[in-house]
Design an enzyme around this catalytic site. Structure first.
Site, PDB file in Angstrom:
ATOM      1  N   ASP A 502       0.722  -1.029  -0.020  1.00 57.44           N
ATOM      2  CA  ASP A 502      -0.096  -0.063   0.209  1.00 57.44           C
ATOM      3  C   ASP A 502       0.949   1.345   0.105  1.00 57.44           C
ATOM      4  OD1 ASP A 502      -1.552   2.105   0.600  1.00 57.44           O
ATOM      5  OD2 ASP A 502      -2.984   1.101   2.069  1.00 57.44           O
ATOM      6  N   HIS A 503       0.732   2.168  -1.204  1.00 62.30           N
ATOM      7  CA  HIS A 503       1.673   2.979  -1.328  1.00 62.30           C
ATOM      8  C   HIS A 503       1.586   4.297  -0.410  1.00 62.30           C
ATOM      9  CE1 HIS A 503       5.150   5.014  -3.014  1.00 62.30           C
ATOM     10  NE2 HIS A 503       5.066   4.881  -4.109  1.00 62.30           N
TER      11      HIS A 503
END
Ligand code: CAO
Length: 530
Positions: A502-503
């Site tokens: 998850d950036h």
């Protein structure tokens, strides 16, 4: 040209049912099966479809009127232009739900058995709550067991259990009322029910699932929304997520106008995504997508229609939300498992008599814990604008089952031996395949491994199993010629790794480091000690 009376068709045992919505007006041209009016009893919402095509010449009822089978609701002209008569159409019942827990009407909600596929008369084997218990949406309420599967019915809303209408051993089917929940302000005072208590169809047991899907709306929220079949159909056609709409009808019921206003970005539209915390779903509105294509595939060749399994429907909703809400990035790497594979083969020989067979997956779980300890932000969840770092290491694994993908969770992997993990994994995978996993066996995961190693492939993009923030995808190991100096080559057994992250939480450099560490632990398991 003479007129034809349109009557309320067979609506089962219902009589004197109030009309709650009229979908047409005088002069409208309708086709057979178009919804004409919606009726709502205290048990179900039913749309009365047009039994034939025609032009509406007069309407004999108004909202609030009570009707029964045979009541004339309107008249059509007897023209032929609008198409042939359809066979006598029955009213289409739907067990409709009140809005989501956030805006549930204050009062009592009857919780009913949701769509449980082809099962009927399924015995209740366990009741998890008692009168007075406070439950949260998704908490399991009762367990049903047919000869083929065990199913938990979760709470569709938060509330306090006011009454339980079933006992262990009772047989229930879709729509059976199982209990009454006091919702909203009524949870404090358990106030008297409003004149018509809203009904709640519990969503089927929530299953933790991952994989690859690209469908339209948030199915879980859509299923919970308080709306009739015609409004649901309209919302589907317009790719509108009913879960996002605040209904303007009685008891917060979503009416046609709400859907149309929402589609235009009107009053019911949610606040802009920017105003929400990072972990909140952004909602489907504003994407300005084309409607989903409607194609008559039968025009091009023979087709067969097969309904999605219950688990597939739930996983589709979860996958879609996770894919849309989480900015995924996948980093690929490879691990040299030549020595580990030799060790695994040796260990299996030694353990032959114990009946436990160890695949590569339990070793990967140990390697995952080592990497998660070194990089704690991978063992975390977003909560608003904060990160919750977990000091426990519960690892989920994707299991392929006849009904779809499930993710059982092995708790405290850091404290278990590899053979213990292998044994537990075998037991959980069997429960998953037999449809007997309990919700708590799929909860609490901090990281997931999705292994396609027993099947094939090289790399893929696993979808993060929210609220986790990363997932490791693994494919089949293969022999590769490897050189450290470009001159001397050696055959090494290589395991392909695909880490999705998850950036919002993790940066690319951290993901690359995580993969390198994970791979180095698999290459030399002694690193688990560090
Ligand atoms: N490379 C090469 N061989 C592998 C391997 C790998 N990475 N992983 C497993 N294998 C081998 C095993 O050693 C076993 O070989 P033998 O039969 O010779 O002993 C064989 O493949 C089958 O393994 P398995 O799949 O039964 O066991 P597992 O522990 O690796 O996996 C489970 C268990 C439950 C995860 C698996 O059965 C499963 O369901 N996998 C599918 C997961 C999935 O669908 N993921 C996709 C999610 S995204 O849509």
């Amino acid at each position: 040209m003479s007129n034809i009376d349109i009557q309320v068709p067979d609506i089962g045992d219902f009589s004197d049912v109030p009309v709650i919505e009229i979908f047409v007006k005088v002069g409208d041209v309708v086709k057979a099966e178009d919804p004409l009016v919606s009726l709502e009893s205290d048990k179900a919402t039913m749309d009365v479809p047009a039994p034939r095509g025609g032009t509406v010449r007069s309407i004999a009822v108004k909202v609030g009127d009570k009707v029964s089978q045979g009541t004339v609701i309107m008249a059509f002209d007897n023209g032929v232009a609008a198409g042939p008569a359809a066979p006598a159409a029955a009213a289409k019942p739907s067990v409709s739900a009140p809005p989501s827990p956030v805006n549930a009407p204050t009062g009592l909600a009857e919780v009913r058995v949701p769509d449980i596929g082809d099962f009927k008369d399924v015995p209740v084997i366990e009741i998890f709550v008692k009168v007075g218990d406070a439950v949260k949406a998704e908490d399991p309420l009762v367990s049903l067991e047919s000869d083929k599967a065990t199913m938990d019915v979760p709470a569709p809303l938060s509330g306090v259990v006011k009454a339980i209408q079933i006992q262990v051993g009772d047989k229930v089917s879709e729509g059976s009322v199982i209990l009454t929940l006091a919702t909203g302000d009524a949870t404090a005072a358990t106030a008297a029910a409003p004149a018509a208590a809203p009904t709640a169809a519990a969503a089927p047991a929530a299953a933790a699932t991952i994989g690859h899907v690209g469908s339209g709306v948030d199915e879980a929220a859509f299923a919970l929304a308080y709306a009739g079949p015609a409004v649901r159909k309209l919302a589907r056609e317009m790719s509108v997520n009913l879960g996002q709409i605040k209904g303007s009808g009685a008891h917060g019921r979503i009416v046609r106008e709400d859907v149309l206003a929402f589609a235009k970005g009107g009053a019911s539209a949610p606040a802009p995504a920017a105003a929400k915390p990072a972990s909140a779903p952004a909602g489907g509105a504003g994407l300005d997508l084309l409607p989903w294509p409607k194609v008559d595939f039968a025009k091009f060749g023979p087709v067969e229609r097969k309904e999605l399994s219950r688990i597939k429907k739930i996983s589709a909703a979860n996958l879609h939300r996770n894919w849309v809400v989480i900015p995924h990035v996948t980093t690929h790497d490879e691990a040299d498992i030549t020595d580990l594979e030799a060790f695994r083969v040796q260990m299996n020989k030694e353990l032959e008599k114990s009946g436990v067979k160890i695949s590569m997956l339990p070793f990967m779980m140990k390697a995952a814990v080592a990497a998660l300890k070194k990089f704690p932000e991978f063992n975390a969840s977003l909560d608003g604008d904060a990160l919750v770092l977990k000091n426990y290491w519960h690892i989920g694994f994707a299991a392929d089952t006849p009904n779809g993908l499930m993710v059982p969770v092995i708790r405290d992997v850091d404290k278990k031996t590899v053979p213990d993990i292998a044994k537990e994994m075998g037991e959980l995978a069997k429960l998953a395949r037999d449809g007997k996993l309990k919700p708590d066996q799929m909860q609490g995961g901090t990281f997931t491994i999705s292994s396609l190693g027993g099947i094939g492939g090289i790399y893929f993009t696993p979808i993060i199993n929210a609220p986790e923030v990363s997932i490791m995808g693994v494919c089949k190991s293969y022999w590769k010629q490897v050189s450290s100096d470009g001159k001397q080559y050696q055959s090494r057994l290589i395991l392909p790794l695909s880490l999705s992250w998850d950036h919002r939480v993790i940066d690319g450099a951290a993901a690359a480091r995580f993969n390198v560490h994970f791979a180095s632990v698999l290459a030399d398991l002694r690193r688990v000690l560090f």
